[in-house]
Motif scaffolding. Sequence first.
Motif, mmCIF file in Angstrom:
data_model
loop_
_atom_site.group_PDB
_atom_site.id
_atom_site.type_symbol
_atom_site.label_atom_id
_atom_site.label_comp_id
_atom_site.label_asym_id
_atom_site.label_seq_id
_atom_site.Cartn_x
_atom_site.Cartn_y
_atom_site.Cartn_z
ATOM 1 N N SER A 3 129.781 81.289 82.432
ATOM 2 C CA SER A 3 128.368 82.042 82.452
ATOM 3 C C SER A 3 128.970 83.441 81.572
ATOM 4 C CB SER A 3 127.979 82.683 83.816
ATOM 5 O OG SER A 3 127.137 83.504 83.644
ATOM 6 N N THR A 23 127.919 86.550 82.325
ATOM 7 C CA THR A 23 127.888 87.639 83.306
ATOM 8 C C THR A 23 128.872 87.452 84.428
ATOM 9 O OG1 THR A 23 125.912 86.713 84.237
ATOM 10 C CG2 THR A 23 125.717 88.283 82.344
ATOM 11 N N THR A 24 128.789 86.266 84.960
ATOM 12 C CA THR A 24 129.528 86.108 86.440
ATOM 13 C C THR A 24 130.572 84.955 86.193
ATOM 14 O OG1 THR A 24 127.717 84.392 86.972
ATOM 15 C CG2 THR A 24 127.200 86.642 87.492
ATOM 16 N N GLN A 71 134.827 87.176 82.971
ATOM 17 C CA GLN A 71 135.534 88.141 83.783
ATOM 18 C C GLN A 71 137.148 88.579 83.398
ATOM 19 O OE1 GLN A 71 134.894 87.112 87.914
ATOM 20 N NE2 GLN A 71 132.867 87.607 87.883
ATOM 21 N N SER A 99 132.488 89.754 76.534
ATOM 22 C CA SER A 99 132.120 88.579 76.975
ATOM 23 C C SER A 99 131.688 87.473 75.863
ATOM 24 C CB SER A 99 130.961 88.796 77.950
ATOM 25 O OG SER A 99 131.572 89.476 78.988
#
Length: 297
Positions: free
Chosen positions: A130, A132-133, A138, A147
């Motif tokens: 993902s 974002t998460t 990360q 990202s």
Amino acid sequence: MNNLRKYKALYLISLPGIIYFIVFKYLPLLGSVMAFQNYNIFKGFTGSPWVGFDQFRRMFTYPEFLRILENTVFIGFYDLIFAFPVPIIFALLLNELRKVVYKRILQTVVYLPHFLSWVIIGGIMIGILSPTTGIVNQALNALGLKSIYFLGEDSYIRSILVGTGIWKDSGWGTIVYLAALASINPELYEAARIDGASRWKQTLSITIPAILPTITIMFLLHIGNFLDFGFERVFVFVNSLNESKGDILDTYIYRVGLIDQQYSYTTAIGLFKSVVGLMLVMIGNTLSKRASGEGLY
């Protein structure tokens, strides 16, 4: 007749398997005639007009089909190069473990993904990747990098498909090779140790030659499914943003055959896949027999 009475128990045991192959493998072959017809679901096989090889001509004149065939060939080639050796390497590493408890735990861990459906595998990978998460992005952000929307760019989809396949099925694939390793005579290793051979030398001189016939057979079976990469495996990852390099024959058949109801056209594609798979097995078997003396038949 005497043999029938003598081995009747074996014949009875094999009967369900024979019935299965007749019903689900051989009888459906009759439906291949649709590839040579303009099939109409209401007229059936006998009432639908025959068109000869028109469906095959149509297949090779469609730019969309040629692009999807290219995707299937590239993904199948990547899977052959990167995924096929992994179970062999896993089996060799597991065979070197001497603590039985640790070996059993590790085997369970690497076997486990095989029992998960592709829907679950897809959900896990979508969460990991993902933008974002996801844990991957990360980690990239922690390193000061931007990202990446892995499933939103067509340049990553082939690596994702092959990589998830390795994670899911490589552990399960080690079973065959571990069985082959278990059949090696331990006295060969004892003699090699007396001669001063290291573990690496024993692997090269004893282990790999002993399992080479098994590797050959598994390789021939693998190339027989070269164009059959798997519908579920691709369908959970492909979307409109990455389908230019991720769409394969199986997803194309689903979309054109079942949704658009072009039965004759997609039957021709399926027949083409089967013929190519048969030819690859025959060619691979011939080359294998000439090189090593081992083959499927």
